[in-house]
Design an enzyme around this catalytic site. Structure first.
Site, mmCIF file in Angstrom:
data_model
loop_
_atom_site.group_PDB
_atom_site.id
_atom_site.type_symbol
_atom_site.label_atom_id
_atom_site.label_comp_id
_atom_site.label_asym_id
_atom_site.label_seq_id
_atom_site.Cartn_x
_atom_site.Cartn_y
_atom_site.Cartn_z
ATOM 1 C CG ASN A 1 20.564 -12.692 17.395
ATOM 2 O OD1 ASN A 1 20.724 -11.982 18.370
ATOM 3 N ND2 ASN A 1 21.457 -12.766 16.395
ATOM 4 C CE1 TYR B 1 17.822 -2.464 16.410
ATOM 5 C CE2 TYR B 1 17.517 -1.286 18.473
ATOM 6 C CZ TYR B 1 17.995 -2.378 17.775
ATOM 7 O OH TYR B 1 18.627 -3.397 18.447
ATOM 8 C CB THR C 1 26.125 -5.695 23.165
ATOM 9 O OG1 THR C 1 25.219 -5.782 24.269
ATOM 10 C CG2 THR C 1 27.090 -6.861 23.220
ATOM 11 C CE LYS D 1 15.984 -5.728 18.111
ATOM 12 N NZ LYS D 1 16.104 -7.167 17.819
ATOM 13 C CG ASP E 1 23.766 -14.214 9.072
ATOM 14 O OD1 ASP E 1 23.965 -13.960 10.277
ATOM 15 O OD2 ASP E 1 23.701 -13.326 8.182
ATOM 16 C CB ILE F 1 24.204 -11.110 20.109
ATOM 17 C CG1 ILE F 1 24.669 -9.789 20.749
ATOM 18 C CG2 ILE F 1 23.381 -11.935 21.094
ATOM 19 C CD1 ILE F 1 23.542 -8.780 21.006
HETATM 20 N N1 LIG Z 1 24.606 -4.715 19.699
HETATM 21 C C1 LIG Z 1 23.740 -4.116 20.504
HETATM 22 O O1 LIG Z 1 24.043 -3.110 21.161
HETATM 23 C C2 LIG Z 1 22.359 -4.686 20.641
HETATM 24 C C3 LIG Z 1 21.592 -4.278 21.752
HETATM 25 C C4 LIG Z 1 20.320 -4.792 21.905
HETATM 26 C C5 LIG Z 1 19.821 -5.671 20.967
HETATM 27 N N2 LIG Z 1 20.582 -6.046 19.900
HETATM 28 C C6 LIG Z 1 20.000 -6.966 18.941
HETATM 29 O O2 LIG Z 1 20.819 -8.108 18.887
HETATM 30 C C7 LIG Z 1 20.602 -8.768 17.641
HETATM 31 C C8 LIG Z 1 21.948 -9.142 17.049
HETATM 32 O O3 LIG Z 1 22.653 -7.946 16.811
HETATM 33 P P1 LIG Z 1 24.231 -7.844 16.839
HETATM 34 O O4 LIG Z 1 24.556 -6.705 17.703
HETATM 35 O O5 LIG Z 1 24.815 -9.174 17.107
HETATM 36 O O6 LIG Z 1 24.471 -7.385 15.327
HETATM 37 P P2 LIG Z 1 25.485 -7.898 14.171
HETATM 38 O O7 LIG Z 1 25.345 -6.899 13.087
HETATM 39 O O8 LIG Z 1 26.822 -8.172 14.749
HETATM 40 O O9 LIG Z 1 24.862 -9.290 13.709
HETATM 41 C C9 LIG Z 1 23.596 -9.341 13.080
HETATM 42 C C10 LIG Z 1 23.557 -10.561 12.179
HETATM 43 O O10 LIG Z 1 22.235 -10.614 11.596
HETATM 44 C C11 LIG Z 1 22.374 -10.911 10.231
HETATM 45 N N3 LIG Z 1 21.210 -10.430 9.479
HETATM 46 C C12 LIG Z 1 20.849 -9.154 9.243
HETATM 47 N N4 LIG Z 1 19.755 -9.121 8.475
HETATM 48 C C13 LIG Z 1 19.406 -10.408 8.222
HETATM 49 C C14 LIG Z 1 18.374 -11.028 7.482
HETATM 50 N N5 LIG Z 1 17.466 -10.302 6.819
HETATM 51 N N6 LIG Z 1 18.310 -12.383 7.460
HETATM 52 C C15 LIG Z 1 19.231 -13.122 8.117
HETATM 53 N N7 LIG Z 1 20.253 -12.602 8.803
HETATM 54 C C16 LIG Z 1 20.339 -11.249 8.866
HETATM 55 C C17 LIG Z 1 23.661 -10.233 9.801
HETATM 56 O O11 LIG Z 1 24.165 -10.786 8.591
HETATM 57 C C18 LIG Z 1 24.555 -10.490 11.012
HETATM 58 O O12 LIG Z 1 25.254 -11.705 10.897
HETATM 59 C C19 LIG Z 1 19.784 -7.821 16.781
HETATM 60 O O13 LIG Z 1 18.433 -8.246 16.790
HETATM 61 C C20 LIG Z 1 19.921 -6.497 17.511
HETATM 62 O O14 LIG Z 1 18.802 -5.680 17.294
HETATM 63 C C21 LIG Z 1 21.848 -5.584 19.727
#
Ligand SMILES: NC(=O)c1ccc[n+]([C@@H]2O[C@H](COP(=O)([O-])OP(=O)(O)OC[C@H]3O[C@@H](n4cnc5c(N)ncnc54)[C@H](O)[C@@H]3O)[C@@H](O)[C@H]2O)c1
Length: 250
Positions: free
Chosen positions: A86, A155, A188, A159, A38, A19
């Site tokens: 994020n 988790y 997602t 959140k 990141d 995202i």
């Molecule tokens: N994918 C889903 O279904 C979903 C649903 C609701 C919310 N979210 C939220 O969306 C956000 C993004 O998730 P995503 O699905 O894109 O996941 P993803 O794993 O594709 O991307 C997450 C990114 O965060 C980075 N990251 C992790 N820990 C870190 C840290 N300590 N410092 C800096 N960067 C860090 C990772 O390297 C990665 O690039 C998250 O907060 C997640 O909780 C995701």
């Protein structure tokens, strides 16, 4: 429409993938300068290829790294007036119902998702106070607002904490032109949830809880981040914006 963020300087945490990557790329397309922050430095560098993009190595759990990232940007005149908080983790196979949850899993989840949000927001706000305000957008979760995360206690609670942080900071800084809003994506299919995406029964169960009948995509989500980052949303603060195919209506 493009150019909705012309003149903005944005920082997106977790911008190497998923995202965050999609939002950062869309912000570039809308005319912003964008810092891709990141802990995956190589991933951020691979993503931040546009002339108006740059990678910022940043582990959001490490305050010195967060400070250093914002300082490096400020030294070049990049004080972000848009910050997307994020970065997040979900420890599948370890997170659990509360009776089965290890303290270490709880701590490692909260360290990134909630402490990381705190540190990102703290230093985002400090910068915004020097430039007269800005917009912070948090990536929240359906697990924060309903019982969706009953077997993901670490988790879901991290959140929920993030949602509360967003509301409280929004109220505290409303009189200083700093807005804070939270986006609620549905399930997602990013790398985060590959454990579910590759398990047909688990995937069918979660998609069955999305009234529109399909998972979200990153393309579904980008637009609300642009809206919340832009002057189109200047009276919106402390809000929760579900873009979730109806998931949180159930
Ligand atoms: N994918 C889903 O279904 C979903 C649903 C609701 C919310 N979210 C939220 O969306 C956000 C993004 O998730 P995503 O699905 O894109 O996941 P993803 O794993 O594709 O991307 C997450 C990114 O965060 C980075 N990251 C992790 N820990 C870190 C840290 N300590 N410092 C800096 N960067 C860090 C990772 O390297 C990665 O690039 C998250 O907060 C997640 O909780 C995701």
């Amino acid at each position: 429409m493009t150019g909705r963020l012309t003149g903005r300087t944005a920082l997106v945490t977790g911008a190497a993938a998923g995202i965050g990557r999609a939002v950062a790329d869309r912000f570039v397309a809308e005319g912003a300068r964008v810092a891709y922050a990141d802990r995956d430095t190589a991933g951020a560098q691979a993503a931040a290829t546009a002339a108006t993009a740059r990678a910022v190595p940043m582990d959001v759990t490490d305050e010195s790294a967060v400070v250093a990232g914002f300082a490096a940007l400020a030294a070049d005149g990049w004080v972000p007036d848009v910050v997307v908080v994020n970065a997040g983790v979900q420890l599948f196979g370890q997170d659990a119902e509360i009776a089965d949850l290890d303290l270490d899993v709880w701590r490692r989840t909260h360290e990134v998702n909630l402490t990381g949000a705190f540190l990102s927001m703290k230093h985002a706000v400090r910068g915004m106070l020097t430039i007269g305000g800005g917009s912070i957008v948090l990536t929240g979760s359906p697990t924060a607002v309903r019982g969706e995360g009953r077997d993901f206690i670490a988790y879901a609670s991290s959140k929920a904490g993030m949602h509360g942080l967003g509301r409280t900071v929004a109220a505290a800084y409303a009189d200083r032109s700093i807005r804070v809003n939270t986006v609620v994506p549905p399930y997602t299919e990013t790398g985060l949830v590959s454990t579910i995406a590759t398990d047909p029964a688990a995937r069918a169960a979660i998609v069955g809880r999305i009234p529109m009948g399909r998972p979200g995509t990153v393309a579904d989500l980008e637009g609300v981040y642009v809206f919340l980052a832009s002057d189109e949303s200047t009276f919106a603060t402390g809000g929760t914006f579900a873009v979730d195919g109806g998931m949180t209506t159930l």
